[in-house]
Design a protein around this motif. Structure first.
Motif, PDB file in Angstrom:
ATOM      1  N   SER A 652       0.866  -1.179   0.000  1.00 19.84           N
ATOM      2  CA  SER A 652       0.000   0.000   0.000  1.00 19.84           C
ATOM      3  C   SER A 652       0.900   1.226   0.000  1.00 19.84           C
ATOM      4  CB  SER A 652      -0.908   0.020   1.238  1.00 19.84           C
ATOM      5  OG  SER A 652      -0.152   0.153   2.424  1.00 19.84           O
ATOM      6  N   HIS A 653       0.329   2.370  -0.385  1.00 19.20           N
ATOM      7  CA  HIS A 653       1.125   3.596  -0.367  1.00 19.20           C
ATOM      8  C   HIS A 653       1.485   4.007   1.050  1.00 19.20           C
ATOM      9  CE1 HIS A 653      -1.058   4.575  -4.365  1.00 19.20           C
ATOM     10  NE2 HIS A 653       0.134   4.089  -4.639  1.00 19.20           N
ATOM     11  N   LEU A 654       0.512   3.880   1.954  1.00 22.29           N
ATOM     12  CA  LEU A 654       0.641   4.403   3.306  1.00 22.29           C
ATOM     13  C   LEU A 654       0.019   3.425   4.298  1.00 22.29           C
ATOM     14  CD1 LEU A 654      -0.724   7.922   2.358  1.00 22.29           C
ATOM     15  CD2 LEU A 654       1.661   7.515   2.951  1.00 22.29           C
ATOM     16  N   ALA A 655       0.400   3.567   5.544  1.00 22.77           N
ATOM     17  CA  ALA A 655      -0.232   2.808   6.621  1.00 22.77           C
ATOM     18  C   ALA A 655      -0.078   3.616   7.899  1.00 22.77           C
ATOM     19  CB  ALA A 655       0.396   1.430   6.769  1.00 22.77           C
ATOM     20  N   VAL A 656      -1.025   3.447   8.822  1.00 23.04           N
ATOM     21  CA  VAL A 656      -0.941   4.126  10.110  1.00 23.04           C
ATOM     22  C   VAL A 656      -1.223   3.107  11.204  1.00 23.04           C
ATOM     23  CG1 VAL A 656      -3.367   4.902  10.037  1.00 23.04           C
ATOM     24  CG2 VAL A 656      -1.699   6.101  11.488  1.00 23.04           C
ATOM     25  N   THR A 657      -0.383   3.134  12.236  1.00 17.93           N
ATOM     26  CA  THR A 657      -0.556   2.235  13.373  1.00 17.93           C
ATOM     27  C   THR A 657      -0.309   3.002  14.661  1.00 17.93           C
ATOM     28  OG1 THR A 657       1.781   1.568  13.439  1.00 17.93           O
ATOM     29  CG2 THR A 657       0.307   0.262  12.046  1.00 17.93           C
ATOM     30  N   GLN A 658      -0.762   2.407  15.752  1.00 17.02           N
ATOM     31  CA  GLN A 658      -0.348   2.885  17.061  1.00 17.02           C
ATOM     32  C   GLN A 658       1.098   2.487  17.295  1.00 17.02           C
ATOM     33  OE1 GLN A 658      -2.064   2.256  21.015  1.00 17.02           O
ATOM     34  NE2 GLN A 658      -4.105   2.519  20.127  1.00 17.02           N
ATOM     35  N   GLN A 659       1.842   3.392  17.930  1.00 12.61           N
ATOM     36  CA  GLN A 659       3.222   3.069  18.266  1.00 12.61           C
ATOM     37  C   GLN A 659       3.275   2.091  19.426  1.00 12.61           C
ATOM     38  OE1 GLN A 659       5.308   3.777  21.101  1.00 12.61           O
ATOM     39  NE2 GLN A 659       7.062   2.867  20.045  1.00 12.61           N
ATOM     40  N   GLY A 688      -7.188  -3.491  14.811  1.00  9.67           N
ATOM     41  CA  GLY A 688      -8.364  -2.763  15.272  1.00  9.67           C
ATOM     42  C   GLY A 688      -8.102  -1.684  16.298  1.00  9.67           C
ATOM     43  N   GLU A 689      -6.852  -1.377  16.585  1.00  6.01           N
ATOM     44  CA  GLU A 689      -6.554  -0.356  17.579  1.00  6.01           C
ATOM     45  C   GLU A 689      -6.882   1.041  17.053  1.00  6.01           C
ATOM     46  OE1 GLU A 689      -3.096  -1.714  20.537  1.00  6.01           O
ATOM     47  OE2 GLU A 689      -2.389  -1.343  18.497  1.00  6.01           O
ATOM     48  N   SER A 690      -7.229   1.933  17.957  1.00  3.93           N
ATOM     49  CA  SER A 690      -7.561   3.305  17.605  1.00  3.93           C
ATOM     50  C   SER A 690      -6.312   4.068  17.175  1.00  3.93           C
ATOM     51  CB  SER A 690      -8.184   4.015  18.806  1.00  3.93           C
ATOM     52  OG  SER A 690      -8.300   5.407  18.562  1.00  3.93           O
ATOM     53  N   VAL A 691      -6.492   4.981  16.211  1.00  2.00           N
ATOM     54  CA  VAL A 691      -5.413   5.892  15.817  1.00  2.00           C
ATOM     55  C   VAL A 691      -5.900   7.336  15.923  1.00  2.00           C
ATOM     56  CG1 VAL A 691      -4.154   4.294  14.353  1.00  2.00           C
ATOM     57  CG2 VAL A 691      -6.040   5.604  13.374  1.00  2.00           C
ATOM     58  N   ASP A 692      -6.895   7.560  16.770  1.00  2.00           N
ATOM     59  CA  ASP A 692      -7.441   8.904  16.982  1.00  2.00           C
ATOM     60  C   ASP A 692      -7.034   9.379  18.372  1.00  2.00           C
ATOM     61  OD1 ASP A 692      -8.784  11.254  16.672  1.00  2.00           O
ATOM     62  OD2 ASP A 692     -10.786  10.378  16.576  1.00  2.00           O
ATOM     63  N   GLY A 693      -6.110  10.336  18.420  1.00  2.00           N
ATOM     64  CA  GLY A 693      -5.621  10.822  19.695  1.00  2.00           C
ATOM     65  C   GLY A 693      -4.635   9.886  20.351  1.00  2.00           C
ATOM     66  N   GLU A 694      -3.841   9.171  19.541  1.00  6.65           N
ATOM     67  CA  GLU A 694      -2.897   8.180  20.045  1.00  6.65           C
ATOM     68  C   GLU A 694      -1.479   8.517  19.587  1.00  6.65           C
ATOM     69  OE1 GLU A 694      -3.908   5.931  22.071  1.00  6.65           O
ATOM     70  OE2 GLU A 694      -6.079   5.880  21.741  1.00  6.65           O
ATOM     71  N   ASP A 695      -0.518   7.741  20.056  1.00  6.70           N
ATOM     72  CA  ASP A 695       0.865   7.848  19.588  1.00  6.70           C
ATOM     73  C   ASP A 695       0.946   7.107  18.258  1.00  6.70           C
ATOM     74  OD1 ASP A 695       3.557   8.118  19.266  1.00  6.70           O
ATOM     75  OD2 ASP A 695       4.126   7.142  21.143  1.00  6.70           O
ATOM     76  N   LEU A 696       1.134   7.849  17.164  1.00  8.64           N
ATOM     77  CA  LEU A 696       0.986   7.286  15.824  1.00  8.64           C
ATOM     78  C   LEU A 696       2.317   7.070  15.119  1.00  8.64           C
ATOM     79  CD1 LEU A 696      -2.019   9.271  14.308  1.00  8.64           C
ATOM     80  CD2 LEU A 696      -2.022   7.235  15.763  1.00  8.64           C
ATOM     81  N   VAL A 697       2.343   6.030  14.288  1.00 11.54           N
ATOM     82  CA  VAL A 697       3.430   5.801  13.341  1.00 11.54           C
ATOM     83  C   VAL A 697       2.827   5.777  11.945  1.00 11.54           C
ATOM     84  CG1 VAL A 697       5.202   4.219  12.526  1.00 11.54           C
ATOM     85  CG2 VAL A 697       4.821   4.497  14.981  1.00 11.54           C
ATOM     86  N   LEU A 698       3.406   6.591  11.060  1.00 11.18           N
ATOM     87  CA  LEU A 698       3.027   6.563   9.650  1.00 11.18           C
ATOM     88  C   LEU A 698       4.101   5.794   8.896  1.00 11.18           C
ATOM     89  CD1 LEU A 698       0.977   7.844   7.510  1.00 11.18           C
ATOM     90  CD2 LEU A 698       2.876   9.387   6.995  1.00 11.18           C
TER      91      LEU A 698
END
Length: 784
Positions: A652-659, A688-698
């Motif tokens: 995929s071009h991009l992905a977002v996860t919780q750190q 299924g973890e939230s990525v809204d208001g979390e420590d994010l990794v792009l």
């Protein structure tokens, strides 16, 4: 050959004629201003002045382990008390236990932040080591963590399992481990035996080409083989292709492949799986000889023996370009270096930016604690994997997938040529890694330089009722600090650039040069690439380079905002005659769960890492936008058996996860030979973890679909094989970050045509190039 002296002078007549038309009094005012501004300027060296020093606010906790620590770890692992029963790698055979490599273990973010942002002590340092354990009842490759360092009474050796999600922790099946010298030595006798039995056939087919073993003086062919060499670790295979030797052997492949089964540690059980040539499989020597005797084997084209055409040297036969005997334009830091360095801590400050650097034998250069004007933007920025997948009608091309961390990409970053790989006068740093109980240093293998962007950061003119075309003009000079390294992994030279711009944007780019991995040419295989030489086809392939961006916009509570442009139907009372009409509108939302995703069609969506709890002066959440650049692609083949489950990061071009501390890497350095049952499965990050208001990794991918061409000979060109992405402030500030830059001009023209301007005390400089005492870096390069 003699050294020469060159003085670079920014001549006022040249500069002014380029910037302003010669219009009487206006020019006189400018010339007087120039003379006054430069009356006390003294020339300095263009090259030899070092960057000013600074002191890092904290010790670099991400730094590689030292040579002393590596030696101590090596000795500890080999101590009988560690019960690892190790043999020195130089003496090892398949059934021995021995160290593959030692490197630094990443330091957990949860342990770093209290130190970085508070008064906690620095977190302990650990090493990681991969040990091939062929002497076990069930042989494997096991990774260990060793620490805390320096080695002392509290230091332990434990299995490194917690960063892997494949179900076996740090253990990799023997058949999937790295194919090193002992494995090559074990399988070469079978290869030599088979090839010796058919030497008359290969000599007839390939202009006398024969193989009697890698150490036999009669051998005049060299071997290469495809990867992966296993699918799930239960079996191992080696698909060998032959080439003519020489520096450009990647471009002189032969149409002859031997398929071997090399499962396990007992080489007496290795066996022949068959031959492939002329697009046909021959399962036995007898079948191949029968076809040869019947005249069914013949090469339509002879491969070239003289590969001078493939060398990256001067080719006078292409003609002579007028004035090309003159030195090409160069970037010079004329005003002196404008960045500060703490070399010991690998820490850099530049025009509001600050960051630490580290280095890994597998990942190369890594950046940490990237701040602008004291505010953190990224905790970590690092390359995670450089992969390539090929297509073709022959065994090597059809079955080749590369993960270059498997080949320790960082160890292949080597010396850079000043003035060509990096500008004259750039700062050069060495890079070091560890091999066995020694430390290897690659001299001048990283460069840091500031360069003119050749366009202004910003510009605007107002009015046009005079000969100048304006009554007011403001223009701000563009520049950026670039950190660069080039890794030559096998056939490709990957150039990694990280550019820190004056406007607080950060650009990451990758370029690829070097030799194509090519295939033998057959006219009916045009779907996999064109003919590029007498008997050579350029093999179609994808390059995907995966990066990790651990964002901390203000703090670690971030969201990924999606602002999507939509064409909506609307009506407005003041346009009654239009009725309902289409209009642009923006729909904004935050992503809720971890996911992989692609750039929106027509780029009609903006992706921004924001901090909803921190707003700028205007009440808008502060953030950084992810700006697609050139060639932002993902892997074309999403269901190939050769990259089925071990390459999800490239799909995929991009992905977002919780750190998470236990998800530091997108890939495992031993994943290449496990496409069906990976040690690290990137797809499992998305649970299924939230990525809204979390420590994010792009996670983001750069790369290129390599549509091979004859212009890839002798090597692929950096100008075309190029990919980039940028992170740019999006309401992070209250206004653009260029108002505080002194490198600008504000120009006004009054009603009488008198032109004056403000230079804010920054004038044109001079610098001297004196090569009578050449610097360490350029002594042998700047000669005539």
């Amino acid at each position: 050959m003699q050294f020469f002296t060159f003085i670079y002078l920014a001549l006022p007549s040249v500069v002014l004629s380029a910037a302003f038309p010669p219009l009487g009094y206006g020019r006189r005012v400018l010339r007087e201003a120039f003379d006054k501004r430069n009356s006390n300027v003294s020339a300095h060296s263009c090259f030899t002045e070092a960057a000013p020093a600074t002191t890092a606010p904290k010790t670099n906790v991400w730094a590689p382990i030292s040579g002393d620590d590596n030696l101590a770890v090596w000795n500890l692992l080999h101590d009988p008390a560690s019960s690892l029963n190790l043999t020195h790698p130089n003496d090892a055979i398949l059934t021995d236990n021995y160290v593959f490599w030692i490197d630094a273990l990443h330091t957990n973010k949860s342990a770093v932040l209290p130190y970085l942002d508070g008064n906690a002590t620095a977190p302990p340092k650990y090493a990681r080591a991969i040990i091939f354990e062929g002497g076990k009842a069930v042989p494997d490759s096991q990774e260990y963590m060793i620490g805390p360092l320096p080695v002392g009474p509290k230091t332990t050796v434990e299995k490194l399992n917690y960063i892997y999600n494949g179900g076996t922790g740090g253990s990799v099946p023997y058949n999937a481990r790295y194919f090193d010298s002992p494995r090559n030595a074990a399988s070469d006798p079978l290869l030599a035996s088979v090839m010796s039995n058919i030497s008359d056939i290969t000599a007839a087919l390939f202009q006398g080409g024969v193989y009697y073993g890698s150490n036999d003086s009669r051998t005049n062919l060299i071997t290469t083989w495809g990867v992966p060499m296993s699918f799930d670790g239960t079996k191992a295979f080696r698909n060998v292709m032959f080439k003519f030797p020489g520096p450009a052997s990647y471009l002189t492949p032969l149409d002859f492949f031997i398929l071997l089964d090399i499962t396990g540690t007992d080489a007496s059980l290795y066996s022949l799986r068959g031959f492939v040539t002329a697009e046909k499989l021959y399962p036995t020597v007898e079948a191949l000889r029968t076809a040869f005797d019947a005249g069914d084997l013949a090469m339509e084209y002879d491969q070239t023996l003289d590969a001078d055409w493939a060398l990256v040297n001067y080719k006078p036969e292409l003609g002579v370009r007028d004035l090309e005997d003159r030195l090409a334009p160069s970037t010079l830091e004329i005003g002196g270096k404008r960045y500060r360095l703490d070399k010991e801590n690998q820490y850099v400050e530049y025009m509001g930016w600050s960051f630490y650097m580290s280095f890994s034998r597998t990942l190369g250069i890594m950046f940490y604690d990237i701040k602008f004007k004291g505010e953190r933007i990224l905790y970590e920025l690092s390359m995670q994997e450089a992969m390539a997948q090929y297509g073709g009608g022959q065994p090597k091309a059809a079955g080749t997938v590369y993960h270059d961390t498997y080949y320790s990409l960082g160890t292949e970053m080597s010396a850079l040529v000043e003035g060509f790989d990096c500008p004259w006068g750039a700062t050069f740093w060495n890079l070091s890694y560890h091999s066995n109980n020694a430390t290897i240093t690659k001299t001048n293998s990283l460069c840091i330089f500031e360069a003119d962007m050749n366009f202004p950061v910003s510009r605007h003119r107002y009015g046009a009722d005079n000969a100048y075309g304006y009554t007011q003009l403001g223009t701000v000079k563009g520049a950026a600090l670039t950190v660069r390294a080039i890794a030559t992994v096998g056939n490709y030279d990957y150039m990694f650039d990280y550019a820190f711009h004056m406007d607080a944007s950060l650009e990451i780019s990758v370029r690829a040069s070097g030799y194509l991995q090519s295939s033998f040419y057959y006219p009916d295989q045009g779907a996999w690439g064109p003919r590029i030489q007498q008997a050579t086809q350029g093999s179609l392939h994808d390059h995907i380079v995966t990066f990790k961006g651990d964002f901390d916009i203000v703090d670690s509570s971030n969201s990924l905002q999606v602002s999507e442009l939509k064409a909506i139907k609307t009506s407005q009372s003041w346009f009654p005659e239009l009725g309902e009409f289409e209009q642009l509108e923006m729909e904004t939302s935050n992503m809720k769960e971890e996911q992989q995703f692609n750039w929106a069609a027509n780029n009609q969506a903006m992706y921004t890492i924001i901090n909803s709890n921190a707003t700028n002066k205007w009440g808008t959440p502060r953030g950084y936008r992810v700006v697609p650049g050139r060639s932002n692609i993902h892997l074309s083949t999403l269901n190939s058996p050769f990259s089925r489950n071990n390459s999800h990061f490239a799909k995929s071009h991009l992905a977002v996860t919780q750190q998470h501390d236990n998800e530091p890497y997108a890939n495992s350095v031993q994943n290449l030979n496990l496409p069906w049952k990976p040690q690290q499965d990137f797809s499992k990050f998305f649970d299924g973890e939230s990525v809204d208001g979390e420590d994010l990794v792009l996670w983001f991918n750069l790369g290129m679909h390599h549509f091979t061409r004859s212009e890839d000979v002798p090597v692929t060109l950096y100008s075309e094989a190029y990919s980039s992405i940028s992170f740019a402030p999006q309401n992070f500030f209250d206004r653009a970050q260029d108002g505080d830059l002194l490198n600008r001009r504000w120009i006004e023209v009054d009603d009488e045509g008198v032109l004056t301007y403000e230079d804010y005390g920054v004038g044109l400089e001079t610098c001297v190039v004196d090569l009578t005492e050449p610097t360490e870096h350029i002594g042998m390069m700047l000669t005539s």
